[in-house]
Write a protein that holds these residues in place. Structure first.
Motif, short mmCIF file in Angstrom:
data_model
loop_
_atom_site.label_atom_id
_atom_site.label_comp_id
_atom_site.label_asym_id
_atom_site.label_seq_id
_atom_site.Cartn_x
_atom_site.Cartn_y
_atom_site.Cartn_z
N GLY A 270 0.80 -1.21 0.00
CA GLY A 270 0.00 0.00 0.00
C GLY A 270 0.83 1.26 0.00
O GLY A 270 0.37 2.32 0.42
N LEU A 271 2.08 1.17 -0.44
CA LEU A 271 2.96 2.34 -0.48
C LEU A 271 2.80 3.06 -1.81
O LEU A 271 2.60 2.45 -2.84
CB LEU A 271 4.42 1.90 -0.30
N ARG A 272 2.93 4.36 -1.76
CA ARG A 272 2.83 5.16 -2.98
C ARG A 272 4.06 6.06 -3.06
O ARG A 272 4.27 6.92 -2.19
CB ARG A 272 1.57 6.02 -3.00
N ALA A 273 4.89 5.85 -4.07
CA ALA A 273 6.05 6.71 -4.30
C ALA A 273 5.60 7.94 -5.07
O ALA A 273 4.99 7.82 -6.14
CB ALA A 273 7.13 5.95 -5.06
N ALA A 274 5.88 9.11 -4.51
CA ALA A 274 5.46 10.35 -5.16
C ALA A 274 6.33 10.60 -6.39
O ALA A 274 7.56 10.59 -6.30
CB ALA A 274 5.59 11.53 -4.19
N PRO A 275 5.71 10.82 -7.56
CA PRO A 275 6.51 11.09 -8.76
C PRO A 275 7.19 12.44 -8.67
O PRO A 275 6.69 13.37 -8.04
CB PRO A 275 5.46 11.05 -9.89
N GLY A 276 8.33 12.56 -9.31
CA GLY A 276 9.06 13.82 -9.32
C GLY A 276 10.37 13.65 -10.05
O GLY A 276 10.86 12.54 -10.24
N GLY A 277 10.97 14.77 -10.46
CA GLY A 277 12.25 14.73 -11.14
C GLY A 277 12.09 14.48 -12.63
O GLY A 277 11.00 14.61 -13.20
N PRO A 278 13.19 14.11 -13.29
CA PRO A 278 13.15 13.84 -14.74
C PRO A 278 12.20 12.69 -15.08
O PRO A 278 11.72 11.98 -14.20
CB PRO A 278 14.62 13.48 -15.06
N ARG A 279 11.98 12.52 -16.38
CA ARG A 279 11.03 11.52 -16.83
C ARG A 279 11.44 10.12 -16.41
O ARG A 279 10.59 9.30 -16.04
CB ARG A 279 10.91 11.57 -18.36
N GLU A 280 12.75 9.83 -16.44
CA GLU A 280 13.19 8.49 -16.07
C GLU A 280 12.86 8.19 -14.61
O GLU A 280 12.46 7.06 -14.26
CB GLU A 280 14.70 8.35 -16.29
N LEU A 281 13.02 9.19 -13.72
CA LEU A 281 12.69 8.98 -12.32
C LEU A 281 11.19 8.85 -12.12
O LEU A 281 10.73 8.07 -11.28
CB LEU A 281 13.25 10.13 -11.48
N THR A 282 10.43 9.61 -12.89
CA THR A 282 8.97 9.48 -12.82
C THR A 282 8.55 8.07 -13.26
O THR A 282 7.66 7.46 -12.65
CB THR A 282 8.30 10.53 -13.71
N ASP A 283 9.18 7.57 -14.32
CA ASP A 283 8.89 6.20 -14.76
C ASP A 283 9.25 5.19 -13.67
O ASP A 283 8.53 4.19 -13.47
CB ASP A 283 9.68 5.87 -16.04
N LEU A 284 10.36 5.43 -12.96
CA LEU A 284 10.78 4.53 -11.90
C LEU A 284 9.75 4.49 -10.77
O LEU A 284 9.36 3.41 -10.30
CB LEU A 284 12.15 4.95 -11.36
N THR A 285 9.30 5.66 -10.32
CA THR A 285 8.32 5.69 -9.24
C THR A 285 6.99 5.07 -9.69
O THR A 285 6.33 4.38 -8.91
CB THR A 285 8.10 7.14 -8.76
N SER A 286 6.61 5.32 -10.94
CA SER A 286 5.38 4.70 -11.45
C SER A 286 5.51 3.18 -11.47
O SER A 286 4.57 2.46 -11.13
CB SER A 286 5.08 5.22 -12.85
N ALA A 287 6.69 2.70 -11.88
CA ALA A 287 6.92 1.24 -11.90
C ALA A 287 6.86 0.66 -10.48
O ALA A 287 6.33 -0.44 -10.28
CB ALA A 287 8.27 0.93 -12.54
N LEU A 288 7.38 1.39 -9.50
CA LEU A 288 7.31 0.92 -8.12
C LEU A 288 5.86 0.85 -7.63
O LEU A 288 5.48 -0.07 -6.91
CB LEU A 288 8.12 1.83 -7.21
N ASN A 289 5.07 1.85 -8.02
CA ASN A 289 3.66 1.83 -7.63
C ASN A 289 2.93 0.65 -8.27
O ASN A 289 2.11 -0.01 -7.63
CB ASN A 289 2.99 3.14 -8.04
N VAL A 290 3.24 0.38 -9.55
CA VAL A 290 2.63 -0.78 -10.22
C VAL A 290 3.09 -2.07 -9.55
O VAL A 290 2.29 -3.01 -9.34
CB VAL A 290 2.99 -0.78 -11.71
N LEU A 291 4.39 -2.12 -9.19
CA LEU A 291 4.91 -3.31 -8.51
C LEU A 291 4.22 -3.52 -7.17
O LEU A 291 3.89 -4.66 -6.80
CB LEU A 291 6.42 -3.16 -8.30
#
Length: 466
Positions: free
Chosen positions: A206-227
């Motif tokens: 139930g953790l949510r990583a807040a997106p931020g930074g360059p696009r690659e970091l935003t993709d990383l946080t989105s991937a963590l949320n999906v994971l």
């Protein structure tokens, strides 16, 4: 005790490993850039200083060359003016004669170029000293030559090189500060992502990583949320499956334990022993079948699961399977119908695993097919693949059932107590086996016989498997 330091209204915190790493990298890049710039500038300074001195010397020579009637008196005056800067003058007359203090530096090549009306820019030796030479042709013929000791260039180079360290140092410090700011900006989402990943690994959900930074970091946080969502969904399914497994194990274990205790206490008479033995045998077989399915499914998920491919005649394989299942269907009053081409249908696959798939689907179909209803085992070519179908005349499946038919224990939990069910693992095993063979299996709620229809497509040639 360490006193907290504040900066910009916020509590100062020591940079983390990511921030320090990025800062070191950016500072190293800035250092390399500064060193390369310094080395390049170090060598370009000499060229620039010489070009600057030649330009000044050439301008003076141009002015002198346009002075009318270059007499000896005028030459003497110009020499006195030029001599204050270490410069010396020579004049090439229209007749080709060279006069003046710098005459020794004027060779035939220089004299010829001036008489031809072309400018001269060269180096020479005058009284044992290296000098710069700039000559300009005169409008009436001949020309003027100015020389200047090369030492002036050396002095200018020394001054310029002496001024280089300060801007290079400023550039290095600026690069380091810019790297620190960039590192802090990049490290915030990276640190947050790393913290989220670590907490996920520790079992939090139930953790949510807040997106931020360059696009690659935003993709990383989105991937963590999906994971996070995928892990939660998978664990919920595993929890439900384990609950189902525990329930399935508890029932036969309870019956077996009860009868075993009764036998040990001697409360079962001789006339009841056959019934008790039959019950114990039935429950033990049920446990054995359930454990075997669990082991098969676990083995299918491992990387060392072996598939031995060779040419297999599916027509002959389906014929043999039909012979076996015809006898089993007859004992239940079910009519088995086999549909096959009647000619070889060769496929590069593992025949043992294909038979295991057929048996799993047939067993699942026979369990729900009432007496008098048909069960169909069909084989047909399908383009570059072979199609195997198992259809039954049972109650069928709803569209929602068909969508989750191959999930472990889902249909078992849904229909337990409503219709005959197995261990809840058979269709999951069929699905995984088909994948291992490079094929695909689908479920349809209603087939031609009124019940469910399961279709397996196997490629004629083996392909990559996961």
């Amino acid at each position: 005790m360490r006193v907290p330091r504040y900066g910009g209204g916020r509590l100062w915190r020591r940079p983390g490993p990511i921030t320090r790493g990025i800062t070191l990298v950016t500072t190293a890049v800035a250092l390399v850039a500064v060193v390369l710039t310094g080395v390049t500038a170090w060598y370009l300074v000499r060229t620039g200083a010489e070009a600057q001195q030649r330009d000044q010397l050439g301008r003076q020579a141009e002015v002198l060359s346009r002075t009318p009637a270059l007499s000896e008196l005028l030459l003497d005056r110009e020499q006195r003016l030029a001599g204050s800067n270490g410069q010396q003058v020579a004049v090439v007359t229209p007749g080709g004669e060279t006069v003046g203090p710098a005459s020794a530096a004027v060779d035939d090549r220089t004299r010829t170029r001036l008489l031809d009306g072309r400018a001269v820019s060269a180096q020479a030796s005058l009284d044992g000293t290296q000098v710069l030479i700039e000559g300009r042709p005169a409008p009436g013929g001949g020309g003027v030559v100015l020389t200047q000791p090369y030492l002036v260039v050396h002095d200018s180079v020394a001054r310029m090189r002496g001024a280089l360290p300060l801007p290079l140092a400023v550039g290095l410090v600026g690069g380091g500060l810019a790297g620190l700011l960039l590192a802090r900006r990049l490290s915030r989402p990276l640190t947050a992502a790393a913290t989220t990943a670590r907490r996920l690994a520790e079992g939090e959900r139930g953790l949510r990583a807040a997106p931020g930074g360059p696009r690659e970091l935003t993709d990383l946080t989105s991937a963590l949320n999906v994971l996070d969502e995928a892990l939660a969904h998978s664990e919920n399914r595993q929890r439900e499956f384990l609950l189902s497994v525990s329930h399935e194990l508890r029932t036969p274990l309870t019956a077996t334990l009860g009868y075993a205790e009764a036998l040990a206490d001697g409360v079962i008479g001789p006339e009841d022993l056959p019934m008790v033995g039959e019950t114990l045998l039935s429950e033990t077989r049920r446990l054995e079948r359930f454990v075997r399915d669990l082991l098969d499914l676990a083995h299918l998920e491992t990387d060392d699961f072996r598939v031995e491919t060779r040419p297999v005649d599916l027509d002959a394989l389906v014929e043999k399977a039909g012979t076996v299942w015809a006898a089993r269907c007859a004992r239940h009053g079910v009519v088995l119908r086999v549909e096959r081409p009647g000619r070889p249908l060769s496929v590069e696959t593992d025949g043992v695993r294909v038979r295991q798939i057929i048996d799993g689907l047939a067993e699942n179909a026979l369990r729900v097919t009432p007496a008098g209803a048909p069960l169909v085992l069909a084989l047909a070519p399908d383009g570059d693949a072979a199609r195997i179908q198992v259809r039954d005349g049972g109650p069928g499946l709803t569209p929602e059932d068909a969508a989750v038919a191959f999930e472990r224990g889902t249909l078992h939990a849904r229909y337990q107590g409503v219709r005959p069910v197995g261990t809840g693992l058979g269709l999951a095993i069929v699905h995984r086996l088909t994948q291992r063979l490079g094929g695909a299996v689908t479920a349809r709620g209603r087939g031609p016989e009124g019940g469910a229809c399961f279709t397996v497509r196997l490629p004629r040639r083996p392909g990559p498997t996961d």
